[in-house]
Design a protein around this motif. Structure first.
Motif, PDB file in Angstrom:
ATOM      1  N   LEU A  29     145.863  -5.260  -9.066  1.00 59.00           N
ATOM      2  CA  LEU A  29     145.490  -6.512  -9.322  1.00 59.00           C
ATOM      3  C   LEU A  29     144.103  -6.545 -10.478  1.00 59.00           C
ATOM      4  O   LEU A  29     144.083  -7.432 -11.248  1.00 59.00           O
ATOM      5  CB  LEU A  29     145.055  -7.028  -8.017  1.00 59.00           C
ATOM      6  CG  LEU A  29     144.552  -8.727  -7.806  1.00 59.00           C
ATOM      7  CD1 LEU A  29     145.573  -9.401  -8.473  1.00 59.00           C
ATOM      8  CD2 LEU A  29     144.145  -9.058  -6.486  1.00 59.00           C
ATOM      9  N   LEU A  30     143.393  -5.533 -10.326  1.00 58.10           N
ATOM     10  CA  LEU A  30     142.322  -5.428 -11.294  1.00 58.10           C
ATOM     11  C   LEU A  30     143.001  -5.291 -12.524  1.00 58.10           C
ATOM     12  O   LEU A  30     142.495  -6.065 -13.525  1.00 58.10           O
ATOM     13  CB  LEU A  30     141.480  -4.209 -11.045  1.00 58.10           C
ATOM     14  CG  LEU A  30     140.613  -3.739 -12.044  1.00 58.10           C
ATOM     15  CD1 LEU A  30     139.455  -4.843 -12.272  1.00 58.10           C
ATOM     16  CD2 LEU A  30     140.203  -2.284 -11.755  1.00 58.10           C
ATOM     17  N   GLU A  31     143.867  -4.351 -13.031  1.00 58.72           N
ATOM     18  CA  GLU A  31     144.516  -4.541 -14.173  1.00 58.72           C
ATOM     19  C   GLU A  31     145.154  -5.896 -14.451  1.00 58.72           C
ATOM     20  O   GLU A  31     145.159  -6.426 -15.733  1.00 58.72           O
ATOM     21  CB  GLU A  31     145.479  -3.489 -14.171  1.00 58.72           C
ATOM     22  CG  GLU A  31     144.671  -2.023 -14.331  1.00 58.72           C
ATOM     23  CD  GLU A  31     145.528  -0.724 -14.107  1.00 58.72           C
ATOM     24  OE1 GLU A  31     146.684  -0.937 -14.170  1.00 58.72           O
ATOM     25  OE2 GLU A  31     145.004   0.340 -13.982  1.00 58.72           O
ATOM     26  N   LYS A  32     145.888  -6.477 -13.442  1.00 55.46           N
ATOM     27  CA  LYS A  32     146.512  -7.928 -13.849  1.00 55.46           C
ATOM     28  C   LYS A  32     145.446  -8.641 -14.327  1.00 55.46           C
ATOM     29  O   LYS A  32     145.475  -9.773 -15.399  1.00 55.46           O
ATOM     30  CB  LYS A  32     147.382  -8.328 -12.662  1.00 55.46           C
ATOM     31  CG  LYS A  32     147.924  -9.446 -12.796  1.00 55.46           C
ATOM     32  CD  LYS A  32     148.554  -9.914 -11.524  1.00 55.46           C
ATOM     33  CE  LYS A  32     149.120 -11.433 -11.711  1.00 55.46           C
ATOM     34  NZ  LYS A  32     149.828 -12.066 -10.492  1.00 55.46           N
ATOM     35  N   VAL A  33     144.198  -8.945 -13.506  1.00 57.30           N
ATOM     36  CA  VAL A  33     143.182  -9.746 -13.949  1.00 57.30           C
ATOM     37  C   VAL A  33     142.601  -9.449 -15.223  1.00 57.30           C
ATOM     38  O   VAL A  33     142.287 -10.133 -16.047  1.00 57.30           O
ATOM     39  CB  VAL A  33     142.108  -9.930 -12.487  1.00 57.30           C
ATOM     40  CG1 VAL A  33     141.013 -10.627 -13.168  1.00 57.30           C
ATOM     41  CG2 VAL A  33     142.854 -10.510 -11.538  1.00 57.30           C
ATOM     42  N   ALA A  34     142.465  -8.125 -15.659  1.00 56.00           N
ATOM     43  CA  ALA A  34     141.787  -7.813 -16.685  1.00 56.00           C
ATOM     44  C   ALA A  34     142.649  -8.305 -17.802  1.00 56.00           C
ATOM     45  O   ALA A  34     142.143  -8.800 -18.742  1.00 56.00           O
ATOM     46  CB  ALA A  34     141.416  -6.328 -16.671  1.00 56.00           C
ATOM     47  N   ASN A  35     143.883  -8.103 -17.865  1.00 57.83           N
ATOM     48  CA  ASN A  35     144.869  -8.482 -18.786  1.00 57.83           C
ATOM     49  C   ASN A  35     144.873  -9.844 -19.189  1.00 57.83           C
ATOM     50  O   ASN A  35     145.282 -10.175 -20.096  1.00 57.83           O
ATOM     51  CB  ASN A  35     146.184  -7.629 -18.754  1.00 57.83           C
ATOM     52  CG  ASN A  35     146.051  -6.351 -18.974  1.00 57.83           C
ATOM     53  OD1 ASN A  35     145.673  -5.805 -20.471  1.00 57.83           O
ATOM     54  ND2 ASN A  35     146.384  -5.233 -18.033  1.00 57.83           N
ATOM     55  N   ARG A  36     144.746 -10.542 -17.976  1.00 55.97           N
ATOM     56  CA  ARG A  36     144.784 -11.980 -18.137  1.00 55.97           C
ATOM     57  C   ARG A  36     143.343 -12.798 -18.635  1.00 55.97           C
ATOM     58  O   ARG A  36     143.381 -13.346 -19.843  1.00 55.97           O
ATOM     59  CB  ARG A  36     145.248 -12.792 -16.823  1.00 55.97           C
ATOM     60  CG  ARG A  36     145.039 -14.201 -16.926  1.00 55.97           C
ATOM     61  CD  ARG A  36     145.625 -14.830 -15.502  1.00 55.97           C
ATOM     62  NE  ARG A  36     144.469 -14.566 -14.524  1.00 55.97           N
ATOM     63  CZ  ARG A  36     144.541 -14.308 -13.068  1.00 55.97           C
ATOM     64  NH1 ARG A  36     145.655 -13.909 -12.802  1.00 55.97           N
ATOM     65  NH2 ARG A  36     143.453 -13.980 -12.525  1.00 55.97           N
TER      66      ARG A  36
END
Length: 114
Positions: free
Chosen positions: A41-48
């Motif tokens: 989820l951290l990586e998903k949010v960072a990429n968004r």
């Protein structure tokens, strides 16, 4: 340890070094500190949120049980639950800092920098 993550641009984090707490730029508008739980989820949010960001990006690794401000899990527009910290983030709760790294155009969690 009950770990949650907060993303912060390096330049902004450096303004808070040595203080007893941390508040993000959007705290006054939002009324809480955005956080995530879990590496995916951290990586998903960072990429968004930071898709076009070219600077250095850090991750504050927070022990939720050590926060002096309340943490509430709330549903976001994407339907997922996110931890929100309602008040300043005390330094004692930040147990590590990691660097986010660009890999093939996407953010990924990197090594500890503490």
């Amino acid at each position: 340890m009950n770990t949650i993550y907060c993303l912060v641009p390096k330049g902004y984090w450096e303004e808070w070094k040595g203080r007893d707490h941390y508040l993000p730029r959007d705290y006054e508008q939002e009324g809480f500190i955005h956080a995530t739980k879990g590496d995916d989820l951290l990586e998903k949010v960072a990429n968004r949120v930071y898709a076009a960001y070219e600077g250095e990006l850090f991750v504050l690794v927070v022990d939720e049980d050590r926060t002096s401000s309340p943490v509430k899990y709330e549903q976001a527009k994407d339907g997922l639950l996110y931890p929100h910290i309602y008040g300043p983030l005390n330094q004692e709760a930040i147990v590590d800092m990691r660097r986010m790294e660009r890999k093939e155009g996407h953010w990924a969690i990197g090594p500890s920098i503490r």
